[in-house]
Motif scaffolding. Structure first.
Motif, PDB file in Angstrom:
ATOM      1  N   THR A  39       0.849  -1.189   0.000  1.00  0.00           N
ATOM      2  CA  THR A  39       0.000   0.000   0.000  1.00  0.00           C
ATOM      3  C   THR A  39       0.882   1.235   0.000  1.00  0.00           C
ATOM      4  O   THR A  39       1.832   1.329   0.787  1.00  0.00           O
ATOM      5  CB  THR A  39      -0.899   0.048   1.254  1.00  0.00           C
ATOM      6  OG1 THR A  39      -1.778  -1.067   1.242  1.00  0.00           O
ATOM      7  CG2 THR A  39      -1.721   1.335   1.286  1.00  0.00           C
ATOM      8  N   PHE A  40       0.562   2.168  -0.897  1.00  0.00           N
ATOM      9  CA  PHE A  40       1.166   3.495  -0.853  1.00  0.00           C
ATOM     10  C   PHE A  40       0.096   4.489  -0.416  1.00  0.00           C
ATOM     11  O   PHE A  40      -0.997   4.518  -0.976  1.00  0.00           O
ATOM     12  CB  PHE A  40       1.695   3.914  -2.228  1.00  0.00           C
ATOM     13  CG  PHE A  40       2.958   3.206  -2.640  1.00  0.00           C
ATOM     14  CD1 PHE A  40       4.190   3.724  -2.296  1.00  0.00           C
ATOM     15  CD2 PHE A  40       2.899   2.032  -3.372  1.00  0.00           C
ATOM     16  CE1 PHE A  40       5.359   3.081  -2.678  1.00  0.00           C
ATOM     17  CE2 PHE A  40       4.057   1.382  -3.758  1.00  0.00           C
ATOM     18  CZ  PHE A  40       5.296   1.902  -3.410  1.00  0.00           C
ATOM     19  N   ARG A  41       0.434   5.303   0.578  1.00  0.00           N
ATOM     20  CA  ARG A  41      -0.398   6.457   0.917  1.00  0.00           C
ATOM     21  C   ARG A  41       0.271   7.655   0.267  1.00  0.00           C
ATOM     22  O   ARG A  41       1.341   8.087   0.697  1.00  0.00           O
ATOM     23  CB  ARG A  41      -0.502   6.638   2.426  1.00  0.00           C
ATOM     24  CG  ARG A  41      -1.367   7.837   2.823  1.00  0.00           C
ATOM     25  CD  ARG A  41      -1.488   7.968   4.333  1.00  0.00           C
ATOM     26  NE  ARG A  41      -2.378   9.073   4.677  1.00  0.00           N
ATOM     27  CZ  ARG A  41      -2.723   9.394   5.921  1.00  0.00           C
ATOM     28  NH1 ARG A  41      -2.253   8.676   6.945  1.00  0.00           N
ATOM     29  NH2 ARG A  41      -3.540  10.417   6.145  1.00  0.00           N
ATOM     30  N   ASN A  42      -0.344   8.155  -0.770  1.00  0.00           N
ATOM     31  CA  ASN A  42       0.300   9.131  -1.643  1.00  0.00           C
ATOM     32  C   ASN A  42       1.595   8.504  -2.176  1.00  0.00           C
ATOM     33  O   ASN A  42       1.525   7.555  -2.938  1.00  0.00           O
ATOM     34  CB  ASN A  42       0.496  10.452  -0.910  1.00  0.00           C
ATOM     35  CG  ASN A  42      -0.827  11.021  -0.409  1.00  0.00           C
ATOM     36  OD1 ASN A  42      -1.804  11.051  -1.150  1.00  0.00           O
ATOM     37  ND2 ASN A  42      -0.877  11.443   0.848  1.00  0.00           N
ATOM     38  N   ILE A  51      -4.619   6.594  -2.484  1.00  0.00           N
ATOM     39  CA  ILE A  51      -4.168   5.294  -2.003  1.00  0.00           C
ATOM     40  C   ILE A  51      -3.934   4.391  -3.205  1.00  0.00           C
ATOM     41  O   ILE A  51      -4.790   4.278  -4.088  1.00  0.00           O
ATOM     42  CB  ILE A  51      -5.213   4.656  -1.065  1.00  0.00           C
ATOM     43  CG1 ILE A  51      -5.353   5.471   0.215  1.00  0.00           C
ATOM     44  CG2 ILE A  51      -4.836   3.219  -0.723  1.00  0.00           C
ATOM     45  CD1 ILE A  51      -4.095   5.541   1.054  1.00  0.00           C
ATOM     46  N   THR A  52      -2.771   3.751  -3.233  1.00  0.00           N
ATOM     47  CA  THR A  52      -2.459   2.794  -4.291  1.00  0.00           C
ATOM     48  C   THR A  52      -2.164   1.448  -3.659  1.00  0.00           C
ATOM     49  O   THR A  52      -1.245   1.317  -2.842  1.00  0.00           O
ATOM     50  CB  THR A  52      -1.239   3.235  -5.112  1.00  0.00           C
ATOM     51  OG1 THR A  52      -1.484   4.518  -5.694  1.00  0.00           O
ATOM     52  CG2 THR A  52      -0.953   2.234  -6.231  1.00  0.00           C
ATOM     53  N   ILE A  85      -6.121   1.963  -7.691  1.00  0.00           N
ATOM     54  CA  ILE A  85      -5.811   3.359  -7.368  1.00  0.00           C
ATOM     55  C   ILE A  85      -7.099   4.048  -6.928  1.00  0.00           C
ATOM     56  O   ILE A  85      -8.090   4.062  -7.664  1.00  0.00           O
ATOM     57  CB  ILE A  85      -5.216   4.094  -8.584  1.00  0.00           C
ATOM     58  CG1 ILE A  85      -3.973   3.365  -9.091  1.00  0.00           C
ATOM     59  CG2 ILE A  85      -4.875   5.537  -8.221  1.00  0.00           C
ATOM     60  CD1 ILE A  85      -3.418   3.934 -10.383  1.00  0.00           C
ATOM     61  N   ILE A  86      -7.063   4.614  -5.727  1.00  0.00           N
ATOM     62  CA  ILE A  86      -8.249   5.233  -5.148  1.00  0.00           C
ATOM     63  C   ILE A  86      -7.935   6.659  -4.728  1.00  0.00           C
ATOM     64  O   ILE A  86      -6.939   6.900  -4.043  1.00  0.00           O
ATOM     65  CB  ILE A  86      -8.761   4.456  -3.919  1.00  0.00           C
ATOM     66  CG1 ILE A  86      -8.861   2.953  -4.212  1.00  0.00           C
ATOM     67  CG2 ILE A  86     -10.102   5.004  -3.460  1.00  0.00           C
ATOM     68  CD1 ILE A  86      -7.776   2.136  -3.585  1.00  0.00           C
TER      69      ILE A  86
END
Length: 425
Positions: free
Chosen positions: A267-270, A385-386, A396-397
Motif C-alpha cells: 500500500t502506498f499512501r500518496n 491510495i495505491t 488506485i483510489i
C-alpha cells in the motif's frame, strides 16, 4: 497556604500539563517491515497460471481478456471473445471455453513477432472489476501476525462485508467526522458455491488484489473490545458503496497455495509505502479460512445497520461472494495512548458526564475520536491510495469529500509504481 501543600498541588499541575499540554504527534505511524527491493509488477508466467481481465467493448458488450503484458498504465491483452469465449459468461468459463492449451499458445504467440496483431492495449482505468456482481462478501480480521499485534487482537475472526465491488481506478468518499483507514488484501473467488471443504478443494480458484476501507470512528463506537469475534461494529464500519475497491486482473493459478504464499502486496499512501507483505504471512490460509467460515455459518450475531445477519447465506460461500484474506501491518489505526485515555477520563469528570448517564468508556471513546479527527492522521480528501501487487496489478483510489464524491468514479491512473517512487528505503 502552607508550604507543605505546594508539593502535591505542584505535582497535580505538572501531571495536568503532561496530560493536556502535550499533544500526540499527528505524524505517528505504525512501523512496518518492508522488503529491501522495490516492487516490480508483472504478469504471471503461463506455466504457473493465467491472468484474465474484463473491459467494455465499443458496443457495450463485456470483453473477456487474456492479459499478456503490463506497461505503465496500460495492459496488453487478447480479446477471448474472438477465440471461443462467451462474453456473457464469467472468466472461469473463458478458461474452460478456450482451454488451457489454446490459451498457452495464444500467450506465446502474443510474445512473438505477430503479437501486435493479436493483442490490444487497454488503459488501466478502462478495466472493470473482476470481483463479480455480488454485494455481500466474507471479510477476515487480524489474519496477519503483525497486524494482530498492532491492533491488540488475539485471534482471526470473520464478518460479513456489504457493498458492491468498485473498479481498479475509483474513489472513496470521506464523510465529515470519519476516521478513514486503508487495508490492502488478497481476495479469492470460486467457480462454484462452497458448502464443504471438499467443494473448496475441487473448485477452481481465482485471486485478485482488493482493498478494504474502514471508518474507525464507527468501529470505535460499536466494537466489543473484549471480543472482536462478537461481530459488533465491523460490518457497519467496513461496508458501503465505495469501501470495497477491487483489481482489474484475475489470476487463476495452477497451484493456488504457492501463488498466495509468494504474492507480494503493498500500500502506498500518496508516495509513502505503508504496507508490504506476502500472502505466506497469513495466519490462516484460504482453505483454513473457508473451514472457519463454514463452521460459523448459522450464528446470527453479526449486525449491520441494526439488523442481525449470518456470516453467509444458505450455509455456503456463494460463487458471487468474495473471500478476503485480511490485511498486513501498517494501517493508520493505533490504540489510544495513556495520555488520550487520561484526557478522556478527566473530561468525563470535569464536564459532569457521569451525571448525565454517559459512561466513562463512551466519554473516553468520544474524546479519542475528536482528537484523532483534529489531528488529521487518517485519510483526508485529495489523498491517493495505491494498492499494488507482484502479479495482480494495482488499484488506485482517490479520497473525495462530501457530495463531490461518487462511488466508482474514475480519477487518477498514475501511481507511485509508475512514477518510480516505490523504493521502500
Amino acid at each position: 497556604m502552607k508550604p507543605v501543600l505546594y508539593i502535591p498541588l505542584l505535582t497535580i499541575l505538572i501531571l495536568l500539563a503532561l496530560v493536556f499540554g502535550v499533544s500526540e504527534d499527528p505524524g505517528r505511524t505504525n512501523p512496518i517491515s518492508a522488503e529491501a527491493a522495490p516492487l516490480t509488477p508483472g504478469i504471471l508466467p503461463v506455466t504457473e497460471g493465467f491472468t484474465f481481465a474484463r473491459a467494455a467493448g465499443a458496443d457495450g458488450e463485456i470483453l473477456p481478456l487474456l492479459v499478456t503484458g503490463l506497461s505503465g498504465a496500460q495492459v496488453s491483452a487478447i480479446d477471448l471473445s474472438e477465440h471461443g469465449a462467451d462474453p456473457a459468461a464469467d472468466l472461469f468459463a473463458a478458461l474452460r471455453d478456450v482451454g488451457a492449451r489454446r490459451l498457452t499458445a495464444l500467450f506465446h504467440q502474443a510474445q512473438g513477432a505477430d503479437g501486435a496483431d493479436l493483442t490490444q492495449s487497454y488503459a488501466w482505468g478502462s478495466l472493470l472489476s473482476v470481483a463479480g456482481s455480488g454485494d455481500r462478501h466474507v471479510a477476515s480480521g487480524t489474519n496477519f501476525i503483525e497486524h494482530a499485534e498492532e491492533t491488540n487482537s488475539q485471534s482471526v475472526f470473520n464478518f460479513p462485508k456489504f457493498g458492491p465491488p468498485t473498479p481498479p481506478v475509483t474513489t472513496v468518499l470521506h464523510q465529515e467526522g470519519a476516521l478513514l483507514d486503508y487495508e490492502v488484501e488478497l481476495c479469492m473467488i470460486f467457480d462454484r458455491d462452497i458448502a464443504t471443504i471438499d467443494d473448496f478443494d475441487a473448485a477452481q480458484k481465482g485471486l485478485f488484489l482488493c482493498g478494504d476501507f474502514t471508518d474507525r470512528a464507527v468501529l470505535f463506537r460499536m466494537i466489543d473490545v473484549d471480543n472482536f469475534d462478537s461481530g459488533s461494529g465491523f460490518s457497519d464500519a467496513k461496508s458501503g458503496p465505495d469501501f470495497f475497491p477491487t483489481g482489474g486482473l484475475l489470476v487463476i493459478p495452477g497451484d493456488w497455495e504457492s501463488f498466495v504464499d509468494n504474492e507480494r502486496i503493498v500500500t502506498f499512501r500518496n508516495e509513502d509505502l505503508r504496507q508490504d507483505a506476502r500472502g505466506g504471512e497469513m495466519i490462516l490460509d484460504f482453505r483454513e479460512l473457508t473451514g472457519q467460515v463454514l463452521a460459523d455459518a448459522t450464528s446470527t450475531r453479526f449486525r449491520y445497520q441494526g439488523r442481525a445477519h449470518t456470516l453467509i447465506e444458505g450455509q455456503e460461500i456463494a460463487r458471487d461472494q468474495v473471500l478476503m484474506s485480511g490485511t498486513p501491518e501498517g494501517v493508520i489505526f493505533m490504540p489510544p495512548t495513556w495520555r488520550q485515555m487520561t484526557r478522556g477520563v478527566l473530561r468525563h469528570l470535569f464536564s459532569g458526564g457521569f451525571l448525565t448517564g454517559v459512561s466513562g468508556y463512551d466519554s473516553v471513546v468520544g474524546s479519542f475520536i475528536r482528537e484523532e479527527a483534529r489531528s488529521k492522521r487518517f485519510l483526508q480528501p485529495d489523498e491517493q491510495i495505491t494498492y499494488a501487487s507482484a502479479s495482480m496489478g494495482k488499484v488506485i483510489i482517490t479520497v473525495v469529500a462530501g457530495e463531490d464524491g461518487t462511488a466508482g468514479q474514475k480519477t487518477a491512473t498514475t501511481s507511485p509504481i509508475e512514477s518510480g517512487q516505490n523504493d521502500p528505503s
